[in-house]
Design a protein around this motif. Structure first.
Motif, PDB file in Angstrom:
ATOM      1  N   ARG A 165       0.802  -1.225   0.000  1.00 55.95           N
ATOM      2  CA  ARG A 165       0.000   0.000   0.000  1.00 55.95           C
ATOM      3  C   ARG A 165       0.828   1.265   0.000  1.00 55.95           C
ATOM      4  NH1 ARG A 165      -3.808  -1.535   4.964  1.00 55.95           N
ATOM      5  NH2 ARG A 165      -4.353   0.671   4.992  1.00 55.95           N
ATOM      6  N   ARG A 166       1.938   1.232   0.717  1.00 57.68           N
ATOM      7  CA  ARG A 166       2.688   2.466   0.927  1.00 57.68           C
ATOM      8  C   ARG A 166       4.036   2.364   0.220  1.00 57.68           C
ATOM      9  NH1 ARG A 166       5.999   4.377   4.781  1.00 57.68           N
ATOM     10  NH2 ARG A 166       5.940   2.769   6.363  1.00 57.68           N
ATOM     11  N   PRO A 167       4.394   3.357  -0.643  1.00 58.02           N
ATOM     12  CA  PRO A 167       5.732   3.309  -1.246  1.00 58.02           C
ATOM     13  C   PRO A 167       6.789   3.622  -0.196  1.00 58.02           C
ATOM     14  CG  PRO A 167       4.640   5.367  -1.837  1.00 58.02           C
ATOM     15  CD  PRO A 167       3.638   4.561  -1.047  1.00 58.02           C
ATOM     16  N   GLY A 168       7.922   2.989  -0.286  1.00 62.44           N
ATOM     17  CA  GLY A 168       8.979   3.279   0.682  1.00 62.44           C
ATOM     18  C   GLY A 168       9.969   2.142   0.800  1.00 62.44           C
ATOM     19  N   THR A 169      10.769   2.225   1.847  1.00 57.93           N
ATOM     20  CA  THR A 169      11.827   1.249   2.092  1.00 57.93           C
ATOM     21  C   THR A 169      11.499   0.494   3.366  1.00 57.93           C
ATOM     22  OG1 THR A 169      13.326   2.897   1.173  1.00 57.93           O
ATOM     23  CG2 THR A 169      14.320   0.976   2.229  1.00 57.93           C
ATOM     24  N   LYS A 197       4.946   9.388 -10.779  1.00 57.20           N
ATOM     25  CA  LYS A 197       5.726  10.410 -10.073  1.00 57.20           C
ATOM     26  C   LYS A 197       5.138  10.639  -8.691  1.00 57.20           C
ATOM     27  CE  LYS A 197       7.713  13.197 -13.808  1.00 57.20           C
ATOM     28  NZ  LYS A 197       8.944  12.414 -13.889  1.00 57.20           N
ATOM     29  N   HIS A 198       6.011  10.804  -7.722  1.00 57.81           N
ATOM     30  CA  HIS A 198       5.590  11.035  -6.338  1.00 57.81           C
ATOM     31  C   HIS A 198       6.176  12.371  -5.896  1.00 57.81           C
ATOM     32  CE1 HIS A 198       5.265  10.586  -2.017  1.00 57.81           C
ATOM     33  NE2 HIS A 198       4.476   9.528  -2.187  1.00 57.81           N
ATOM     34  N   PRO A 199       5.358  13.236  -5.271  1.00 59.88           N
ATOM     35  CA  PRO A 199       5.868  14.576  -4.935  1.00 59.88           C
ATOM     36  C   PRO A 199       7.064  14.550  -3.973  1.00 59.88           C
ATOM     37  CG  PRO A 199       3.719  14.153  -3.912  1.00 59.88           C
ATOM     38  CD  PRO A 199       3.962  13.049  -4.891  1.00 59.88           C
ATOM     39  N   LEU A 200       7.197  13.507  -3.165  1.00 60.72           N
ATOM     40  CA  LEU A 200       8.261  13.484  -2.155  1.00 60.72           C
ATOM     41  C   LEU A 200       9.358  12.454  -2.454  1.00 60.72           C
ATOM     42  CD1 LEU A 200       6.051  13.757   1.073  1.00 60.72           C
ATOM     43  CD2 LEU A 200       7.264  15.593  -0.110  1.00 60.72           C
ATOM     44  N   ILE A 201       9.187  11.720  -3.540  1.00 61.43           N
ATOM     45  CA  ILE A 201      10.192  10.699  -3.868  1.00 61.43           C
ATOM     46  C   ILE A 201      10.842  11.073  -5.194  1.00 61.43           C
ATOM     47  CG2 ILE A 201      10.628   8.243  -4.278  1.00 61.43           C
ATOM     48  CD1 ILE A 201       8.094   7.654  -2.574  1.00 61.43           C
ATOM     49  N   GLY A 274      33.280  14.145   1.322  1.00 56.62           N
ATOM     50  CA  GLY A 274      33.321  14.869   0.058  1.00 56.62           C
ATOM     51  C   GLY A 274      32.007  15.437  -0.451  1.00 56.62           C
ATOM     52  N   HIS A 275      30.879  15.083   0.145  1.00 52.42           N
ATOM     53  CA  HIS A 275      29.573  15.552  -0.314  1.00 52.42           C
ATOM     54  C   HIS A 275      28.672  15.775   0.900  1.00 52.42           C
ATOM     55  CE1 HIS A 275      31.157  13.200  -3.722  1.00 52.42           C
ATOM     56  NE2 HIS A 275      30.450  14.006  -4.500  1.00 52.42           N
ATOM     57  N   GLU A 276      27.632  16.557   0.720  1.00 58.99           N
ATOM     58  CA  GLU A 276      26.591  16.624   1.742  1.00 58.99           C
ATOM     59  C   GLU A 276      25.386  15.852   1.204  1.00 58.99           C
ATOM     60  OE1 GLU A 276      27.012  19.837   0.006  1.00 58.99           O
ATOM     61  OE2 GLU A 276      29.059  19.664   0.796  1.00 58.99           O
ATOM     62  N   PHE A 277      24.649  15.247   2.105  1.00 60.70           N
ATOM     63  CA  PHE A 277      23.425  14.558   1.681  1.00 60.70           C
ATOM     64  C   PHE A 277      22.252  15.065   2.506  1.00 60.70           C
ATOM     65  CE2 PHE A 277      25.459  11.774   4.905  1.00 60.70           C
ATOM     66  CZ  PHE A 277      24.449  11.701   5.845  1.00 60.70           C
ATOM     67  N   THR A 278      21.052  14.741   2.068  1.00 63.57           N
ATOM     68  CA  THR A 278      19.874  14.992   2.908  1.00 63.57           C
ATOM     69  C   THR A 278      19.193  13.661   3.167  1.00 63.57           C
ATOM     70  OG1 THR A 278      18.658  15.530   0.905  1.00 63.57           O
ATOM     71  CG2 THR A 278      19.354  17.380   2.243  1.00 63.57           C
ATOM     72  N   VAL A 279      18.549  13.581   4.326  1.00 64.81           N
ATOM     73  CA  VAL A 279      17.783  12.386   4.660  1.00 64.81           C
ATOM     74  C   VAL A 279      16.381  12.610   4.085  1.00 64.81           C
ATOM     75  CG1 VAL A 279      16.819  10.983   6.516  1.00 64.81           C
ATOM     76  CG2 VAL A 279      19.145  11.906   6.717  1.00 64.81           C
ATOM     77  N   THR A 280      16.059  11.845   3.055  1.00 64.51           N
ATOM     78  CA  THR A 280      14.803  12.089   2.340  1.00 64.51           C
ATOM     79  C   THR A 280      13.707  11.117   2.741  1.00 64.51           C
ATOM     80  OG1 THR A 280      15.520  10.649   0.540  1.00 64.51           O
ATOM     81  CG2 THR A 280      16.016  13.009   0.316  1.00 64.51           C
ATOM     82  N   GLY A 281      14.052  10.156   3.592  1.00 68.61           N
ATOM     83  CA  GLY A 281      13.008   9.216   4.000  1.00 68.61           C
ATOM     84  C   GLY A 281      13.454   8.344   5.149  1.00 68.61           C
ATOM     85  N   THR A 282      12.479   7.807   5.858  1.00 67.95           N
ATOM     86  CA  THR A 282      12.719   6.827   6.911  1.00 67.95           C
ATOM     87  C   THR A 282      11.841   5.626   6.591  1.00 67.95           C
ATOM     88  OG1 THR A 282      10.872   7.379   8.371  1.00 67.95           O
ATOM     89  CG2 THR A 282      12.826   8.788   8.506  1.00 67.95           C
ATOM     90  N   PRO A 286       8.584   8.918   3.044  1.00 73.13           N
ATOM     91  CA  PRO A 286       9.408  10.067   2.652  1.00 73.13           C
ATOM     92  C   PRO A 286       9.230  11.212   3.644  1.00 73.13           C
ATOM     93  CG  PRO A 286       7.547   9.775   1.132  1.00 73.13           C
ATOM     94  CD  PRO A 286       7.516   8.626   2.089  1.00 73.13           C
ATOM     95  N   THR A 287      10.316  11.947   3.907  1.00 75.67           N
ATOM     96  CA  THR A 287      10.220  13.047   4.866  1.00 75.67           C
ATOM     97  C   THR A 287       9.732  14.302   4.153  1.00 75.67           C
ATOM     98  OG1 THR A 287      12.553  13.482   4.448  1.00 75.67           O
ATOM     99  CG2 THR A 287      12.034  12.184   6.403  1.00 75.67           C
ATOM    100  N   PRO A 288       8.973  15.169   4.834  1.00 72.27           N
ATOM    101  CA  PRO A 288       8.540  16.416   4.195  1.00 72.27           C
ATOM    102  C   PRO A 288       9.750  17.298   3.908  1.00 72.27           C
ATOM    103  CG  PRO A 288       7.616  16.182   6.427  1.00 72.27           C
ATOM    104  CD  PRO A 288       8.521  15.021   6.210  1.00 72.27           C
ATOM    105  N   PRO A 289       9.789  17.964   2.752  1.00 70.52           N
ATOM    106  CA  PRO A 289      10.969  18.766   2.387  1.00 70.52           C
ATOM    107  C   PRO A 289      11.383  19.760   3.469  1.00 70.52           C
ATOM    108  CG  PRO A 289       9.492  18.576   0.525  1.00 70.52           C
ATOM    109  CD  PRO A 289       8.783  17.936   1.692  1.00 70.52           C
ATOM    110  N   ALA A 290      10.432  20.329   4.212  1.00 68.53           N
ATOM    111  CA  ALA A 290      10.781  21.315   5.241  1.00 68.53           C
ATOM    112  C   ALA A 290      11.607  20.687   6.363  1.00 68.53           C
ATOM    113  CB  ALA A 290       9.505  21.945   5.813  1.00 68.53           C
ATOM    114  N   SER A 291      11.599  19.365   6.477  1.00 72.86           N
ATOM    115  CA  SER A 291      12.350  18.697   7.547  1.00 72.86           C
ATOM    116  C   SER A 291      13.737  18.267   7.089  1.00 72.86           C
ATOM    117  CB  SER A 291      11.591  17.469   8.014  1.00 72.86           C
ATOM    118  OG  SER A 291      11.707  16.437   7.038  1.00 72.86           O
ATOM    119  N   ARG A 292      14.098  18.606   5.863  1.00 71.83           N
ATOM    120  CA  ARG A 292      15.384  18.119   5.321  1.00 71.83           C
ATOM    121  C   ARG A 292      16.463  19.181   5.451  1.00 71.83           C
ATOM    122  NH1 ARG A 292      13.029  15.274  -0.282  1.00 71.83           N
ATOM    123  NH2 ARG A 292      11.443  14.016   0.786  1.00 71.83           N
TER     124      ARG A 292
END
Ligand SMILES: [Cu+2]
Length: 471
Positions: A165-169, A197-201, A274-282, A286-292
């Motif tokens: 039912r839910r997309p994710g990991t 297409k998924h707005p948060l993925i 060498g890079h910065e990353f964002t945590v985009t999901g748990t 998917p995490t809301p963009p404002a929390s990244r």
């Protein structure tokens, strides 16, 4: 990475409508999808879906994705819980429990809205069950032995059915004698891709998955100690330890996602160079963009999954590792005393007359250990190892590299070898004159006590290394 193993189930046998998470009848057994096994610890190429909705498949580090067959619109998988031999690093094999020939088990990939049927055959000497960590599903499919279903007895096959039912990991692991079965390596990854297409993925070029796991295997032996709660000696990614962990490869400017699940009993701050990353999901989604926000280290707690995303826009061989320094080492004794600064050459000479292979450990730090040819038992590897282009990397356990190259082809996951640094861009030895070291004038005066001169007679108790007492 040769794609020699892939065989899709195409023949859709008539499978009797399977009873929810219950034992399969003999009639249905005849039509079970044949389990696909994997014996190699190599990173297999992504499994591009031949049936069902399209998606960009993930790559499981030193692992593989389980093929399925379509049966009247249902994706059918067959997991076999069984004892396996896992090569944790070249020259070091462990006797673990896993699924379909490997620990961890194969990654399962489906698409949001897919109807999924998973046959689970138990070839272990004891009962088991499979819990689908993080999924929305009917309670009776949750896989908690005793609570939501009877356990799967040895030799039996159960069926789990639900809609993804839910997309994710997500992860999967037993919920029956968990302490033993997870300490033995029973776990796997599950990815539900979004339909459309998924707005948060985000759509990414490369999508890697691996599980953090830990074992306690005495040097020279093969089977993990299952009673260990804290003092593990092998910190692994997908049951591999450095230098046995493949590099994560990217083409320059690729958008890369790395999904990391933690099924050990402690947290792991995963650090990228060498890079910065964002945590985009748990594993909650998917995490809301404002929390990244940008990070170079993210702590992954026990039973959690973190999904990291970054643009690989810096060429090179960039370390990716757990920042707990004891987790980037292999089997060692923790009871070894610190010897830095202790000059015991005379003592060592005397001991050597009594114990011929006696070696002094660590009087200049522990780096010598990586070079030393201290006798170690068969079927183990040194605690800090790995040869890089400039010498010993002195790492083990939870360590690998992200290799970013501008000439890496799209979809090519093969290791490009070591990075060749443009001339003049590596740290170099200073060979000119050195100025005298000027000490801070106030040192030893006022509120700063003078540095104490060590007393002349230092008594040291030296233990012979190599017994690996409780570790
Ligand atoms: Cu760690």
């Amino acid at each position: 990475m040769k794609n020699s193993r892939r065989d899709f189930f195409l023949g859709a046998g008539a499978v009797t409508a399977a009873v929810a998470a219950s034992s399969v009848s003999r009639v249905a057994m005849a039509a079970l999808p044949e389990p696909v096994l994997q014996s190699k610890p190599d990173t297999m190429p992504p499994l591009v879906p031949a049936t069902g909705r399209l998606y960009n498949p993930v790559v499981t580090l030193n692992g593989w994705t389980l093929p399925w067959r379509m049966n009247n619109g249902v994706k059918e998988f067959h997991l076999v819980a069984e004892p396996v031999v896992r090569e944790m690093a070249p020259g070091f094999k462990a006797h673990l429990w896993g699924y379909n020939g490997q620990s961890p088990g194969p990654t399962i990939e489906v698409v949001e809205g897919d109807r999924v049927r998973i046959f689970v055959t138990n070839k272990l000497p004891e009962h088991t069950s499979v819990h689908w960590h993080g999924q929305r599903l009917p309670n009776g499919m949750d896989g908690v032995s005793g609570l939501t279903q009877p356990s799967i007895k040895p030799g039996k096959t159960f069926v789990y059915e639900f809609v993804a039912r839910r997309p994710g990991t997500f992860m999967y692991h037993p919920h029956a004698d968990e302490m033993t079965q997870m300490a033995m390596g029973m776990m796997g990854f599950w990815v539900t891709h979004p339909k459309g297409k998924h707005p948060l993925i985000a759509e990414v070029d490369r999508d890697y998955v691996f599980l953090l796991n830990a074992y306690d295997i005495d040097p020279g032996s093969y089977t993990p100690k299952i009673m260990t709660m804290l003092d593990f000696n092998l910190w692994s990614w997908n049951s591999r330890i450095f230098p046995g962990i493949d590099a994560l490869v990217a083409r320059k400017n690729d958008r890369v996602r790395i999904r990391v699940g933690n099924l050990t009993m402690t947290n792991h701050p995963i650090h990228m160079h060498g890079h910065e990353f964002t945590v985009t999901g748990t594993d909650g989604g998917p995490t809301p963009p404002a929390s990244r926000w940008p990070e170079v280290t993210t702590d992954i707690g026990v039973g959690q999954m973190r999904q990291l995303e970054f643009v690989a826009d810096e060429e090179g061989d960039w370390s990716l590792h757990c920042h707990k320094s004891h987790h980037t080492m292999n089997a060692m004794g923790h009871t070894v005393p610190t010897m830095i600064g202790v000059d015991h050459r005379g003592l060592a000479k005397q001991i050597t007359q009594l114990i011929p292979d006696y070696m002094v450990m660590g009087e200049r730090g522990m780096a010598d250990m990586a070079e030393m040819e201290m006798p170690i038992p068969d079927n183990t590897i040194p605690m800090m190892t790995g040869q890089g282009p400039f010498g010993g990397v002195e790492m083990g356990g939870m360590f690998s590299m992200i290799k970013v190259r501008k000439d890496q082809k799209r979809g090519d996951y093969s290791d490009p070898g070591w990075y060749s640094h443009p001339p003049g861009t590596t740290a170099f030895e200073w060979t000119g004159a050195l100025p005298d070291v000027v000490h801070f004038k106030g040192e030893g005066k006022g509120s700063m006590p003078a540095q104490r001169v060590p007393a002349k007679d230092i008594e040291v108790q030296i233990r012979k290394p190599g017994t690996h007492g409780n570790h």
